[in-house]
Design a protein around this motif. Structure first.
Motif, PDB file in Angstrom:
ATOM      1  N   LEU A 519       0.802  -1.239   0.014  1.00  0.00           N
ATOM      2  CA  LEU A 519      -0.058   0.026  -0.063  1.00  0.00           C
ATOM      3  C   LEU A 519       0.893   1.120   0.048  1.00  0.00           C
ATOM      4  O   LEU A 519       0.172   2.496  -0.308  1.00  0.00           O
ATOM      5  N   LYS A 520       2.193   1.177   0.171  1.00  0.00           N
ATOM      6  CA  LYS A 520       3.190   2.411   0.482  1.00  0.00           C
ATOM      7  C   LYS A 520       3.287   2.764  -1.192  1.00  0.00           C
ATOM      8  O   LYS A 520       3.334   4.009  -1.512  1.00  0.00           O
ATOM      9  N   SER A 521       3.225   2.005  -2.134  1.00  0.00           N
ATOM     10  CA  SER A 521       3.248   2.390  -3.439  1.00  0.00           C
ATOM     11  C   SER A 521       2.323   1.815  -4.679  1.00  0.00           C
ATOM     12  O   SER A 521       2.514   1.782  -5.954  1.00  0.00           O
ATOM     13  N   HIS A 522       1.258   1.301  -4.077  1.00  0.00           N
ATOM     14  CA  HIS A 522       0.153   0.966  -4.725  1.00  0.00           C
ATOM     15  C   HIS A 522      -1.350   1.525  -4.332  1.00  0.00           C
ATOM     16  O   HIS A 522      -1.390   1.500  -3.091  1.00  0.00           O
ATOM     17  N   SER A 523      -2.082   1.377  -5.143  1.00  0.00           N
ATOM     18  CA  SER A 523      -3.683   1.760  -4.708  1.00  0.00           C
ATOM     19  C   SER A 523      -4.143   0.593  -4.031  1.00  0.00           C
ATOM     20  O   SER A 523      -3.670  -0.489  -4.059  1.00  0.00           O
ATOM     21  N   ARG A 524      -5.314   0.835  -3.455  1.00  0.00           N
ATOM     22  CA  ARG A 524      -6.188  -0.318  -2.918  1.00  0.00           C
ATOM     23  C   ARG A 524      -6.293  -1.355  -3.731  1.00  0.00           C
ATOM     24  O   ARG A 524      -6.334  -2.594  -3.468  1.00  0.00           O
ATOM     25  N   LEU A 525      -7.050  -1.057  -4.933  1.00  0.00           N
ATOM     26  CA  LEU A 525      -7.195  -2.010  -5.818  1.00  0.00           C
ATOM     27  C   LEU A 525      -5.867  -2.552  -6.545  1.00  0.00           C
ATOM     28  O   LEU A 525      -6.134  -4.277  -6.824  1.00  0.00           O
ATOM     29  N   GLN A 526      -4.885  -2.012  -6.724  1.00  0.00           N
ATOM     30  CA  GLN A 526      -3.614  -2.768  -7.226  1.00  0.00           C
ATOM     31  C   GLN A 526      -3.091  -3.820  -6.135  1.00  0.00           C
ATOM     32  O   GLN A 526      -2.891  -4.822  -6.342  1.00  0.00           O
ATOM     33  N   ALA A 527      -3.170  -3.238  -4.768  1.00  0.00           N
ATOM     34  CA  ALA A 527      -2.911  -4.120  -3.666  1.00  0.00           C
ATOM     35  C   ALA A 527      -3.629  -5.616  -3.726  1.00  0.00           C
ATOM     36  O   ALA A 527      -3.125  -6.499  -3.280  1.00  0.00           O
ATOM     37  N   GLU A 528      -4.916  -5.181  -3.828  1.00  0.00           N
ATOM     38  CA  GLU A 528      -5.990  -6.298  -3.674  1.00  0.00           C
ATOM     39  C   GLU A 528      -5.687  -7.333  -4.999  1.00  0.00           C
ATOM     40  O   GLU A 528      -5.613  -8.435  -4.611  1.00  0.00           O
ATOM     41  N   ASP A 551      -7.582   2.567   9.164  1.00  0.00           N
ATOM     42  CA  ASP A 551      -7.899   3.771   8.030  1.00  0.00           C
ATOM     43  C   ASP A 551      -6.676   4.882   7.979  1.00  0.00           C
ATOM     44  O   ASP A 551      -6.317   5.144   6.837  1.00  0.00           O
ATOM     45  N   LEU A 554      -4.350   2.837   5.407  1.00  0.00           N
ATOM     46  CA  LEU A 554      -4.818   3.255   4.132  1.00  0.00           C
ATOM     47  C   LEU A 554      -4.903   4.717   3.620  1.00  0.00           C
ATOM     48  O   LEU A 554      -4.775   4.943   2.473  1.00  0.00           O
TER      49      LEU A 554
END
Length: 554
Positions: A519-528, A551, A554
Motif C-alpha cells: 500500500l505504500k506504492s500501490h492503490s487499494r485495488l492494485q494491492a488487492e 484507516d 490506508l
C-alpha cells in the motif's frame, strides 16, 4: 569504519546563501554538507580521529562529530570525496579494536570467570574495550591493567552507535544479559543492527530459565543479523534445538566458554573433594557412597523433583545437584543422600570450591537442554569426571569423551530417570570405562583453553571483517519498513512467521506486513489484485487482510 587521516580526492569548498558545498574534482560532482562535515573535511586529511574530536569538541557535540564520521564513511563507500576508505582493510600491523557490552565488570574467579578468561585472552591480539552501564560505573575502572573500560548509556541511541562505528572494528554482545542494548524484546534488538555498520557477534549462552523468551530473543537476532554478523553459541545442543524449531539448518557457530585448566584439573585424591562436601553440608555419607553430580538446568522445581526422586530410588548413591538457586522450602526434609550446590552466599567466593566439588564426584549426569549450563559440563570434564549426557540428538562435537543416553522423554519422566540411574550404576561398576571417560573428557576440555577459544573468536572476527568488505555497501534496515523473522509459541511449541514493523518494530503477521508494504506504492485495488495473485486467486482472503488495516494506514 574509517581510519584517519584519510586520503581526500581533489576537492574545492565554497558557500552560497549559508549553504556549504564541496566539489569533487575527481568525480565532477557537487555535494552539499552540514557545518560539522565541512569542518571535519578541513582536518581529516592530516589529523587522527582523536585529534579531530579534540579540535572540534568546543564547536560541536561528540555525537555530531561521530555522525559526521558516519557521513564521511557513506561518501567513501560511494567513492566520493574520500579515496579507498570504502574498501577498508584493517592494517595488518594494527590490532583490531573490539568493543563488548557487559552488565557488570567481569570477575576473574566467579561464575563470569569464563567471560573474563575470554576477554583477557582476546586482549593479547586485539584492543579490547568493555562498555559498562553508567549505573555500574566506577572511576577506578579507568586504571584497570587488563581492559579499557568505558561508561555507556544502556539505551544506545543512534548517536552512540555512530561512535561505535567510527571507533571499533567489531562488537561482541553476551546474551542473555540485563542490558538495554540487547533486551529480550525484538524492538530492543533491531535498531542496533539498523544503525551499527561494523560486524557484530552475539554470544548466546544456555543456562536460562524463560525458554520461550530466550528462543524469541535469538530468533529476532537471527532475523536482523546481516551477512557479516554472527551468532555464536556455547553448546552444540543449542544449534540442534534451533534447527528443530525452524525445521532447517541455522548458521550458528559453536565456540564453548574457555576453561581455566589450571583451576579445573583432576586431583590425585578424591578425598580432598569429599572432605569439602562433608564440611559444607555436614554429612558423613559422602565418605561411604559413590558421589554422583547432577546438572539438570535452571528451574528450581525441576531440580528439586529430579534430585529427590533419584535419591529416594538409589539410597546407595550420594547426589550433588547443581542448582543456581533453590528456595528454602525445597531444602526441608531432603533425603540424607542428597545436597544442593546453589549460588548462595554460604559458599562464598573461594575459586577452589567448585573444582573441589567436581573432584569429589565419581561420575556426573548432565541433561542437555537450553536451560543447562555448558560451562559446568566442560568444567567437570576438565576435572576428569566420567560424564553421562542425556540428549535427543547426536553430538559429534564431543566425540567419545562422554557417554550418552536418549532423553526424548524429558527430564521429569520417571522412566527416563530410572534408565539414567541404571546407566550410572553400570558405569560405576566398570572401572575401565570410567578411566577411559575420565582421560578422554580431560583431553576434550584441553581443547577449550583460553588461548584456543580466543583463537577461534579471532578467526571469526577476521572472517567477518573480510565478509563485510566483500559485502561492501548494503542498505541498512532503516531502508526497510518491515523485517521478517520467526516467533516461537512456548505453550504450543509452534513457530510462525511475523513482520516487525517500523518505527517501533512491533510484531504483526507476514500477511499484514506485506499488505502495508504494497500500500505504500500501490492503490487499494492494485494491492488487492497483487495479494489475490499471491494467495492463489483467493480474493476474499486478500480483501479481508486489507479490511483489517486501520484507516490511518490506508
Amino acid at each position: 569504519m574509517i581510519d584517519f587521516p584519510v586520503k581526500l580526492h581533489e576537492i574545492e569548498k565554497f558557500q552560497i546563501d549559508n549553504q556549504n558545498y564541496v566539489v569533487d574534482l575527481d568525480r565532477n560532482e557537487v555535494v552539499c554538507v552540514d557545518p560539522v562535515v565541512w569542518n571535519v573535511l578541513e582536518l581529516c586529511g592530516s589529523r587522527s580521529r582523536e585529534e579531530i574530536i579534540r579540535h572540534l569538541k568546543e564547536q560541536h557535540t561528540e555525537a555530531e562529530i561521530f555522525e559526521a564520521f558516519e557521513r564521511l564513511k557513506y561518501f567513501a563507500e560511494s567513492n566520493l570525496l574520500v579515496s579507498n576508505a570504502g574498501h577498508y582493510v584493517p592494517d595488518a600491523d594494527r590490532k583490531l579494536r573490539l568493543l563488548t557490552f557487559l552488565s557488570q565488570i567481569p570477575a576473574s574467579q566467579s561464575e563470569d570467570g569464563s567471560i573474563y578468561l575470554l576477554l583477557e585472552s582476546l586482549s593479547q591480539n586485539m584492543e579490547v574495550t568493555v562498555g559498562l552501564p553508567k549505573d555500574q560505573w566506577d572511576e577506578a575502572y579507568r586504571d584497570d591493567e587488563v581492559f579499557h573500560f568505558i561508561p555507556m548509556e544502556t539505551d544506545l541511541k543512534r548517536a552512540r552507535t555512530y561512535y561505535i562505528n567510527a571507533t571499533y572494528d567489531v562488537t561482541i554482545a553476551f546474551a542473555p544479559i540485563d542490558f538495554g542494548l540487547l533486551s529480550v524484546q525484538a524492538n530492543g534488538v533491531i535498531p542496533f543492527f539498523s544503525w551499527n555498520s561494523v560486524p557484530t557477534i552475539v554470544r548466546v549462552q544456555g543456562g536460562i530459565r524463560d525458554e520461550a523468551a530466550f528462543i524469541n530473543f535469538v530468533l529476532a537476532i537471527y532475523g536482523a543479523k546481516r551477512p557479516f554478523d554472527a551468532i555464536v553459541v556455547d553448546a552444540p545442543w543449542l544449534i540442534h534445538r534451533f534447527q528443530e524449531i525452524l525445521s532447517s539448518d541455522v548458521d550458528f557457530s559453536f565456540i564453548p566458554d574457555p576453561i581455566d585448566l589450571e583451576r579445573f584439573r583432576p586431583y590425585q585424591e578424591k578425598m580432598v573433594g569429599k572432605r569439602c562436601i562433608s564440611a559444607i553440608f555436614d554429612t558423613q555419607e559422602v565418605f561411604q557412597k559413590p558421589v554422583v553430580g547432577i546438572i539438570a538446568g535452571e528451574v528450581p522445581e525441576i531440580n528439586y523433583r529430579v534430585g529427590k526422586f533419584m535419591a529416594q530410588l538409589c539410597p546407595e548413591l550420594f547426589f550433588v545437584i547443581f542448582a543456581p538457586i533453590l528456595p528454602d522450602l525445597y531444602l526441608n526434609n531432603l533425603p540424607g543422600n542428597l545436597v544442593f550446590y546453589t549460588e548462595t552466599e554460604q559458599f562464598g567466593t573461594d575459586p577452589h570450591l567448585l573444582p573441589m566439588l567436581f573432584n569429589a564426584m565419581d561420575t556426573c549426569f548432565f541433561h542437555a537442554t537450553l536451560q543447562s549450563s555448558s560451562s559446568l559440563l566442560f568444567q567437570s570434564l576438565a576435572c576428569g569426571v566420567p560424564t553421562l549426557i542425556g540428549t535427543s540428538i547426536a553430538m559429534p562435537e564431543l566425540g567419545n569423551a562422554c557417554a550418552f543416553i536418549d532423553s526424548k522423554r524429558g527430564i521429569t519422566n520417571r522412566e527416563y530417570l530410572r534408565c539414567v540411574l541404571d546407566f550410572l550404576k553400570q558405569l560405576l561398576a566398570d572401572p575401565t570405562e570410567m578411566d577411559r571417560l575420565s582421560k578422554d573428557g580431560r583431553k576434550l576440555a584441553e581443547g577449550f583453553s583460553a588461548d584456543a577459544i580466543s583463537a577461534q573468536f579471532a578467526n571469526l572476527v577476521h572472517a567477518l571483517t573480510h565478509r563485510q568488505i566483500e559485502t561492501q555497501t548494503m542498505p541498512t534496515y532503516n531502508s526497510f519498513p518491515n523485517l521478517f523473522c520467526y516467533s516461537y509459541n512456548g505453550a504450543h511449541g509452534t513457530v510462525r512467521s511475523q513482520a516487525l514493523q517500523r518505527p517501533h518494530y512491533f510484531a504483526e503477521s507476514i500477511e499484514v506486513g506485506l499488505a502495508k508494504e504494497l500500500l505504500k506504492s500501490h492503490s487499494r485495488l492494485q494491492a488487492e489484485m497483487l495479494l489475490t495473485e499471491i494467495y492463489d486467486g483467493d480474493k476474499e482472503r486478500a480483501c479481508h487482510i486489507l479490511d483489517t488495516l486501520s484507516d490511518s494506514v490506508l
